[in-house]
Design a protein around this motif. Structure first.
Motif, PDB file in Angstrom:
ATOM      1  N   LYS A 213      -5.058 -40.619 -12.287  1.00 50.53           N
ATOM      2  CA  LYS A 213      -6.551 -41.278 -12.285  1.00 50.53           C
ATOM      3  C   LYS A 213      -6.547 -42.435 -13.159  1.00 50.53           C
ATOM      4  N   PHE A 214      -7.296 -43.464 -12.755  1.00 50.82           N
ATOM      5  CA  PHE A 214      -7.657 -44.389 -13.629  1.00 50.82           C
ATOM      6  C   PHE A 214      -8.983 -44.146 -14.442  1.00 50.82           C
TER       7      PHE A 214
ATOM      8  N   LEU B  76      -4.252 -45.767 -16.907  1.00 50.78           N
ATOM      9  CA  LEU B  76      -3.781 -45.100 -15.668  1.00 50.78           C
ATOM     10  C   LEU B  76      -3.172 -43.643 -16.332  1.00 50.78           C
ATOM     11  N   LYS B  77      -3.628 -42.619 -15.910  1.00 50.51           N
ATOM     12  CA  LYS B  77      -3.019 -41.397 -16.171  1.00 50.51           C
ATOM     13  C   LYS B  77      -2.169 -40.849 -15.029  1.00 50.51           C
ATOM     14  N   ALA B  78      -1.243 -40.095 -15.630  1.00 47.83           N
ATOM     15  CA  ALA B  78      -0.400 -39.310 -14.564  1.00 47.83           C
ATOM     16  C   ALA B  78      -1.043 -38.112 -14.297  1.00 47.83           C
TER      17      ALA B  78
ATOM     18  N   GLU C  42      -0.994 -37.463 -19.178  1.00 49.69           N
ATOM     19  CA  GLU C  42      -0.467 -38.507 -19.937  1.00 49.69           C
ATOM     20  C   GLU C  42      -0.812 -39.931 -19.558  1.00 49.69           C
ATOM     21  N   VAL C  43      -1.108 -40.843 -20.419  1.00 52.14           N
ATOM     22  CA  VAL C  43      -1.317 -42.290 -20.283  1.00 52.14           C
ATOM     23  C   VAL C  43      -0.015 -42.830 -19.683  1.00 52.14           C
TER      24      VAL C  43
ATOM     25  N   ALA D 224      -5.014 -42.473  -6.433  1.00 49.75           N
ATOM     26  CA  ALA D 224      -5.741 -42.292  -7.898  1.00 49.75           C
ATOM     27  C   ALA D 224      -7.338 -42.431  -7.744  1.00 49.75           C
ATOM     28  N   LYS D 225      -7.921 -41.817  -8.252  1.00 50.29           N
ATOM     29  CA  LYS D 225      -9.363 -41.986  -8.070  1.00 50.29           C
ATOM     30  C   LYS D 225      -9.788 -42.878  -9.449  1.00 50.29           C
TER      31      LYS D 225
END
Length: 110
Positions: free
Chosen positions: A4-5, A19-21, A25-26, A104-105
């Motif tokens: 997700k962003f 951006l996170k996985a 994690e960033v 990603a949302k």
């Protein structure tokens, strides 16, 4: 699993995103933008370019860690990585960006 962003305002009042996985994690952060719409365009550009290996630029920092930047088709940096111990780690990190960006949302925290 899609990431997700997170769209947010920094202490200087600029819009940024990270951006996170899927595991939280960033995997990359943006520069600051004056307008929210510009940051949203940056997110769209990351989604478009994250899967293109030719869009990544790798550099060794003065601290000995390796970093990468994801660049848009116009050459602008749209996402920067954390530091990695070596170049191969940074190259593997681009895969995390590609996986996280697909589908990603955006979590708008502004």
């Amino acid at each position: 699993m899609a990431g997700k962003f997170e769209l947010y305002k920094d202490k200087a009042g600029e819009f940024r995103f990270r951006l996170k996985a899927g595991n939280g994690e960033v995997v990359g952060t943006s520069e600051g933008y004056k307008a929210k719409a510009s940051a949203e365009n940056g997110i769209a550009s990351v989604m478009k370019n994250a899967g293109d290996e030719g869009r990544y630029d790798f550099k060794e920092g003065k601290n000995g860690k390796w970093y990468f930047n994801l660049k848009a088709s116009n050459g602008q940096v749209i996402l920067s990585s954390q530091g990695y111990a070596d170049e191969s780690g940074a190259k593997a990190g681009t895969g995390a960006v590609g996986r996280a960006a697909v589908g990603a949302k955006t979590d708008d925290q502004t």
